[in-house]
Design an enzyme around this catalytic site. Structure first.
Site, short mmCIF file in Angstrom:
data_model
loop_
_atom_site.label_atom_id
_atom_site.label_comp_id
_atom_site.label_asym_id
_atom_site.label_seq_id
_atom_site.Cartn_x
_atom_site.Cartn_y
_atom_site.Cartn_z
N ARG A 35 52.80 29.90 40.88
CA ARG A 35 52.60 29.13 42.12
C ARG A 35 51.82 27.85 41.88
O ARG A 35 51.80 26.96 42.73
CB ARG A 35 51.92 29.98 43.19
CG ARG A 35 50.51 30.40 42.92
CD ARG A 35 49.97 31.30 43.99
NE ARG A 35 49.81 30.62 45.27
CZ ARG A 35 48.82 29.78 45.56
NH1 ARG A 35 47.92 29.53 44.62
NH2 ARG A 35 48.71 29.22 46.74
N ASP A 51 43.69 26.35 48.58
CA ASP A 51 43.47 27.74 48.15
C ASP A 51 42.00 28.12 48.15
O ASP A 51 41.13 27.28 47.92
CB ASP A 51 43.89 27.89 46.67
CG ASP A 51 45.38 28.10 46.54
OD1 ASP A 51 45.85 28.13 45.41
OD2 ASP A 51 46.04 28.20 47.58
N PRO A 109 41.83 46.97 30.82
CA PRO A 109 40.50 46.97 31.45
C PRO A 109 39.41 46.44 30.51
O PRO A 109 38.34 46.07 30.95
CB PRO A 109 40.26 48.44 31.77
CG PRO A 109 41.59 49.10 31.70
CD PRO A 109 42.38 48.30 30.69
N GLU A 135 47.55 56.11 27.83
CA GLU A 135 46.12 55.83 27.64
C GLU A 135 45.89 54.45 27.04
O GLU A 135 44.77 53.96 26.98
CB GLU A 135 45.48 56.90 26.74
CG GLU A 135 45.54 58.30 27.33
CD GLU A 135 45.08 58.32 28.79
OE1 GLU A 135 45.86 58.76 29.65
OE2 GLU A 135 43.95 57.83 29.05
C1 4FV Z 1 44.56 47.12 33.47
C2 4FV Z 1 43.58 46.43 34.20
C3 4FV Z 1 44.68 48.58 33.37
C4 4FV Z 1 44.86 51.07 31.22
C5 4FV Z 1 45.62 52.19 30.61
C6 4FV Z 1 47.15 50.76 31.78
C7 4FV Z 1 45.77 50.49 32.27
C8 4FV Z 1 47.06 52.06 31.02
N1 4FV Z 1 45.36 46.22 32.89
N2 4FV Z 1 43.84 45.10 34.04
N3 4FV Z 1 42.58 46.93 34.94
N4 4FV Z 1 45.56 49.04 32.45
O1 4FV Z 1 44.00 49.32 34.08
O2 4FV Z 1 44.91 44.99 33.26
O3 4FV Z 1 47.87 51.95 29.87
#
Ligand code: 4FV
Length: 238
Positions: free
Chosen positions: A154, A169, A89, A116
């Site tokens: 794709r 697209d 994130p 986490e």
């Molecule tokens: C995430 C996202 C995501 C965070 C902690 C996996 C999580 C857990 N990955 N884009 N949004 N990852 O939420 O790519 O380990």
């Protein structure tokens, strides 16, 4: 050019989503891309195959250990290499422009976190880029990695059959795709826009362009502003 993906994941089976089904599976069979998964549990040295531990400073949940990931990355990089992309994130938001850029690379390693997250020292040492699927939290990076693989594959030449093309697209030209209709000509009393039954391809193309612009203006003013900017910046106003 065959693009090779190395994926670091505690759940390799989740990638059946792109290796076993649909366009991406067909492209894999055709050798347009390569997929190898690496499970950090296979790179642990203790009997419990430990891949996580409690966070220093306390707090909820567990954190992925650096050592097993370091060893897993060593093996994956020795086999395929490419830039290491961590899905999180905290990453740059994934969009069409980024997917287009990734589709031009020859090898990519995707690191999927769980719990986490991952010990920061491993990320600082081994990660070249962080990408986010969106501003929400997943239980693991795998769904984001699957989305990256699907969106990139794709776009590979030959991945989409001739009746499919990325050029229609959404986002292809910065606009959302216009709506689509198929048989029957009337459904529950709802007809198909006349122009689409006209056979006048120029009129159909113009109508679809107007629909794409209308939809983008209404639903994605941010994209419309960028599109307007783009058309203004384009040298010959193309
Ligand atoms: C995430 C996202 C995501 C965070 C902690 C996996 C999580 C857990 N990955 N884009 N949004 N990852 O939420 O790519 O380990």
């Amino acid at each position: 050019m065959v693009i090779g993906f190395e994926v670091i994941t505690l759940f390799p089976a989740m990638f059946a989503a792109v290796s076993e089904y649909g366009v991406t599976s067909r492209a894999l069979q055709a050798g347009l891309w390569r997929l190898r998964t690496w499970n950090p549990r296979d790179f642990t040295s203790d009997n419990y195959r430990t891949v996580d531990d409690r966070p220093y400073g306390g707090g909820p949940g567990m954190v992925m250990l650096a050592e097993p990931l370091e060893r897993t990355l060593d093996a994956a990089q020795a086999a395929g290499g490419g830039r290491v992309i961590y899905l999180s994130p905290q990453g740059t938001r994934l969009d069409h422009r980024k997917v287009m850029a990734l589709s031009k690379e020859s090898a990519i390693t995707l690191l999927c976190g769980r719990y986490e997250g991952v010990d920061e020292r491993l990320l600082a040492r081994r990660v070249d880029e962080e990408l986010s699927l969106g501003d929400f939290v997943l239980t693991g990076g795998e769904p984001a990695a699957v989305a990256v693989l699907d969106a990139v594959v794709r776009l590979l030449p030959g991945a989409l059959g001739d009746h499919e093309s990325a050029s229609s697209d959404s986002h292809y030209d910065g606009l959302l795709s216009p709506p689509s209709w198929t048989r029957p000509p009337a459904f529950r009393g709802h007809a198909v826009p006349e122009v689409l039954l006209s056979g006048d391809h120029a009129a159909i193309a113009a109508w679809r362009q107007r629909e794409a612009e209308r939809l983008t203006r209404e639903r994605r003013p941010d994209l419309w502003a960028a599109h307007e900017q783009g058309t203004q910046d384009a040298p010959d106003g193309a």
